[in-house]
Design a protein around this motif. Sequence first.
Motif, PDB file in Angstrom:
ATOM      1  N   ASN A   1     -10.841  45.852  45.270  1.00  0.00           N
ATOM      2  CA  ASN A   1      -9.502  45.616  44.735  1.00  0.00           C
ATOM      3  C   ASN A   1      -9.468  46.279  43.348  1.00  0.00           C
ATOM      4  OD1 ASN A   1      -8.363  43.337  42.516  1.00  0.00           O
ATOM      5  ND2 ASN A   1      -6.917  43.943  44.085  1.00  0.00           N
ATOM      6  N   VAL A   2      -8.277  46.586  42.884  1.00  0.00           N
ATOM      7  CA  VAL A   2      -8.118  47.110  41.524  1.00  0.00           C
ATOM      8  C   VAL A   2      -6.963  46.363  40.881  1.00  0.00           C
ATOM      9  CG1 VAL A   2      -7.685  49.125  40.077  1.00  0.00           C
ATOM     10  CG2 VAL A   2      -8.882  49.414  42.252  1.00  0.00           C
ATOM     11  N   PHE A   3      -7.218  45.740  39.741  1.00  0.00           N
ATOM     12  CA  PHE A   3      -6.124  45.059  39.056  1.00  0.00           C
ATOM     13  C   PHE A   3      -6.333  45.110  37.541  1.00  0.00           C
ATOM     14  CE2 PHE A   3      -7.607  41.106  37.101  1.00  0.00           C
ATOM     15  CZ  PHE A   3      -8.854  40.929  37.672  1.00  0.00           C
ATOM     16  N   SER A   4      -5.240  44.833  36.821  1.00  0.00           N
ATOM     17  CA  SER A   4      -5.310  44.666  35.370  1.00  0.00           C
ATOM     18  C   SER A   4      -4.321  43.592  34.954  1.00  0.00           C
ATOM     19  CB  SER A   4      -4.964  45.966  34.641  1.00  0.00           C
ATOM     20  OG  SER A   4      -4.983  45.723  33.236  1.00  0.00           O
ATOM     21  N   LEU A   5      -4.694  42.832  33.956  1.00  0.00           N
ATOM     22  CA  LEU A   5      -3.784  41.846  33.361  1.00  0.00           C
ATOM     23  C   LEU A   5      -3.385  42.275  31.948  1.00  0.00           C
ATOM     24  CD1 LEU A   5      -5.625  38.532  34.415  1.00  0.00           C
ATOM     25  CD2 LEU A   5      -3.667  39.620  35.541  1.00  0.00           C
ATOM     26  N   SER A   6      -3.698  43.527  31.587  1.00  0.00           N
ATOM     27  CA  SER A   6      -3.406  43.981  30.218  1.00  0.00           C
ATOM     28  C   SER A   6      -1.896  44.002  29.967  1.00  0.00           C
ATOM     29  CB  SER A   6      -3.994  45.375  29.987  1.00  0.00           C
ATOM     30  OG  SER A   6      -5.402  45.315  29.991  1.00  0.00           O
ATOM     31  N   PRO A   7      -1.459  43.413  28.843  1.00  0.00           N
ATOM     32  CA  PRO A   7      -0.018  43.348  28.560  1.00  0.00           C
ATOM     33  C   PRO A   7       0.620  44.735  28.576  1.00  0.00           C
ATOM     34  CG  PRO A   7      -1.269  42.031  26.990  1.00  0.00           C
ATOM     35  CD  PRO A   7      -2.284  42.787  27.806  1.00  0.00           C
TER      36      PRO A   7
ATOM     37  N   ASP B   1      -1.617  45.319  40.297  1.00  0.00           N
ATOM     38  CA  ASP B   1      -2.574  44.875  41.321  1.00  0.00           C
ATOM     39  C   ASP B   1      -2.398  45.766  42.541  1.00  0.00           C
ATOM     40  OD1 ASP B   1      -4.232  43.578  43.082  1.00  0.00           O
ATOM     41  OD2 ASP B   1      -2.958  41.788  43.281  1.00  0.00           O
ATOM     42  N   LEU B   2      -3.413  46.539  42.867  1.00  0.00           N
ATOM     43  CA  LEU B   2      -3.323  47.449  44.016  1.00  0.00           C
ATOM     44  C   LEU B   2      -3.692  46.749  45.325  1.00  0.00           C
ATOM     45  CD1 LEU B   2      -4.797  50.787  42.559  1.00  0.00           C
ATOM     46  CD2 LEU B   2      -2.420  50.021  42.646  1.00  0.00           C
ATOM     47  N   GLY B   3      -3.985  45.444  45.265  1.00  0.00           N
ATOM     48  CA  GLY B   3      -4.333  44.719  46.486  1.00  0.00           C
ATOM     49  C   GLY B   3      -5.747  45.030  46.940  1.00  0.00           C
TER      50      GLY B   3
ATOM     51  N   PHE C   1     -10.233  45.783  36.537  1.00  0.00           N
ATOM     52  CA  PHE C   1     -11.280  45.026  37.217  1.00  0.00           C
ATOM     53  C   PHE C   1     -11.054  45.045  38.728  1.00  0.00           C
ATOM     54  CE2 PHE C   1     -10.326  42.849  33.124  1.00  0.00           C
ATOM     55  CZ  PHE C   1     -11.510  43.128  32.462  1.00  0.00           C
ATOM     56  N   CYS C   2     -12.054  44.499  39.470  1.00  0.00           N
ATOM     57  CA  CYS C   2     -11.944  44.263  40.914  1.00  0.00           C
ATOM     58  C   CYS C   2     -11.965  42.750  41.108  1.00  0.00           C
ATOM     59  CB  CYS C   2     -13.115  44.911  41.641  1.00  0.00           C
ATOM     60  SG  CYS C   2     -13.289  44.373  43.354  1.00  0.00           S
ATOM     61  N   ASN C   3     -11.052  42.252  41.921  1.00  0.00           N
ATOM     62  CA  ASN C   3     -10.937  40.799  42.072  1.00  0.00           C
ATOM     63  C   ASN C   3     -12.081  40.191  42.878  1.00  0.00           C
ATOM     64  OD1 ASN C   3      -9.219  38.534  41.373  1.00  0.00           O
ATOM     65  ND2 ASN C   3      -8.942  38.276  43.575  1.00  0.00           N
ATOM     66  N   ILE C   4     -12.890  41.036  43.538  1.00  0.00           N
ATOM     67  CA  ILE C   4     -14.021  40.518  44.331  1.00  0.00           C
ATOM     68  C   ILE C   4     -15.322  40.578  43.526  1.00  0.00           C
ATOM     69  CG2 ILE C   4     -15.331  40.762  46.487  1.00  0.00           C
ATOM     70  CD1 ILE C   4     -13.012  42.433  47.561  1.00  0.00           C
ATOM     71  N   HIS C   5     -15.485  41.687  42.774  1.00  0.00           N
ATOM     72  CA  HIS C   5     -16.768  41.942  42.116  1.00  0.00           C
ATOM     73  C   HIS C   5     -16.596  41.878  40.597  1.00  0.00           C
ATOM     74  CE1 HIS C   5     -16.953  44.195  46.040  1.00  0.00           C
ATOM     75  NE2 HIS C   5     -17.982  43.368  46.148  1.00  0.00           N
ATOM     76  N   PRO C   6     -16.998  40.777  39.977  1.00  0.00           N
ATOM     77  CA  PRO C   6     -16.768  40.635  38.525  1.00  0.00           C
ATOM     78  C   PRO C   6     -17.504  41.670  37.684  1.00  0.00           C
ATOM     79  CG  PRO C   6     -18.044  38.772  39.415  1.00  0.00           C
ATOM     80  CD  PRO C   6     -17.590  39.583  40.581  1.00  0.00           C
ATOM     81  N   GLN C   7     -18.558  42.277  38.247  1.00  0.00           N
ATOM     82  CA  GLN C   7     -19.310  43.262  37.453  1.00  0.00           C
ATOM     83  C   GLN C   7     -18.587  44.601  37.339  1.00  0.00           C
ATOM     84  OE1 GLN C   7     -19.882  42.427  40.590  1.00  0.00           O
ATOM     85  NE2 GLN C   7     -21.281  43.801  41.666  1.00  0.00           N
ATOM     86  N   MET C   8     -17.506  44.780  38.113  1.00  0.00           N
ATOM     87  CA  MET C   8     -16.790  46.067  38.083  1.00  0.00           C
ATOM     88  C   MET C   8     -15.749  46.048  36.960  1.00  0.00           C
ATOM     89  SD  MET C   8     -16.288  46.760  42.172  1.00  0.00           S
ATOM     90  CE  MET C   8     -15.328  48.255  41.938  1.00  0.00           C
ATOM     91  N   THR C   9     -15.956  46.896  35.968  1.00  0.00           N
ATOM     92  CA  THR C   9     -14.997  46.979  34.858  1.00  0.00           C
ATOM     93  C   THR C   9     -14.759  48.443  34.495  1.00  0.00           C
ATOM     94  OG1 THR C   9     -16.613  46.958  33.069  1.00  0.00           O
ATOM     95  CG2 THR C   9     -15.922  44.816  33.901  1.00  0.00           C
TER      96      THR C   9
ATOM     97  N   PHE D   1      -5.879  36.149  38.988  1.00  0.00           N
ATOM     98  CA  PHE D   1      -5.020  34.975  38.799  1.00  0.00           C
ATOM     99  C   PHE D   1      -5.222  34.351  37.416  1.00  0.00           C
ATOM    100  CE2 PHE D   1      -6.127  35.230  43.367  1.00  0.00           C
ATOM    101  CZ  PHE D   1      -4.871  35.587  43.845  1.00  0.00           C
ATOM    102  N   GLY D   2      -6.043  35.006  36.601  1.00  0.00           N
ATOM    103  CA  GLY D   2      -6.318  34.468  35.271  1.00  0.00           C
ATOM    104  C   GLY D   2      -7.300  33.315  35.302  1.00  0.00           C
ATOM    105  N   LYS D   3      -8.017  33.159  36.427  1.00  0.00           N
ATOM    106  CA  LYS D   3      -8.990  32.056  36.579  1.00  0.00           C
ATOM    107  C   LYS D   3     -10.415  32.640  36.600  1.00  0.00           C
ATOM    108  CE  LYS D   3      -5.996  28.724  38.113  1.00  0.00           C
ATOM    109  NZ  LYS D   3      -4.956  28.608  37.124  1.00  0.00           N
ATOM    110  N   PRO D   4     -11.422  31.796  36.320  1.00  0.00           N
ATOM    111  CA  PRO D   4     -12.802  32.282  36.427  1.00  0.00           C
ATOM    112  C   PRO D   4     -13.108  32.708  37.871  1.00  0.00           C
ATOM    113  CG  PRO D   4     -12.708  30.137  35.337  1.00  0.00           C
ATOM    114  CD  PRO D   4     -11.339  30.399  35.894  1.00  0.00           C
TER     115      PRO D   4
END
Length: 217
Positions: free
Chosen positions: A91-97, A102-104, A125-133, A205-208
């Motif tokens: 997945n590819v997403f960003s929450l940057s203002p 979110d590319l799904g 980031f990737c919503n599955i793999h937290p190490q991907m930045t 989702f802004g959650k851990p």
Amino acid sequence: MTKTTLWLIALLLPFEAGADVLTGVVTTKVRAGNQPAPVVVYAEPLGGAAPAREGKPVTLSQRNKAFAPRVLGVPVGTVVSFPNDDDIFHNVFSLSPGNAFDLGLYRAGASKRRTFASPGVVRIFCNIHPQMTALVVAAPTPWVVTTGPDGAWRFDLPAGRYKLTAISERAAAVTAEVTVNGATTSPALALDESAFVAAPHTNKFGKPYPVTAYKQP
Ligand SMILES: [Cu+2]
């Protein structure tokens, strides 16, 4: 005109065409044993709008559960492709203002695109793999570059006055002003990432992330 004069003109022509060049080297203060993060440098003309010139399409791939390249500086308006070059879902997403997206979730071999239409610093980031930045800096100017390990950079641009900005994912931005006239050397751009502390980021989702996300092979 003598033959020698003609030769001299021929030799000088390439330099006449691109006579205004700005070069510099970014330095980064790091903690002992650390390598500096790549730095994005961009030059905004002062006293006039930057020419609207979109960058070429760029690829930021997902490979071996990492984004490659990790850091990318692009002119605002650039289209970035995000191919999934692994054999698992990403997945590819960003929450940057100003640049949230979110590319799904998408499968191996698929690719999605995002146009970076607003200037800003975009943490990806990737919503599955937290190490991907990854870090994309959408700069409000066509003159933007990502430095290599030596911190060296160069712009071919019209003579004039510019504001320079340098930023990395581990250091606050620094700026400097410079007047370009012919071959010009930039004033010092010194970043300090010695206070950087790696901290976990949230999911889309802004959650851990669930604890299991950190345990995936
Ligand atoms: Cu992933």
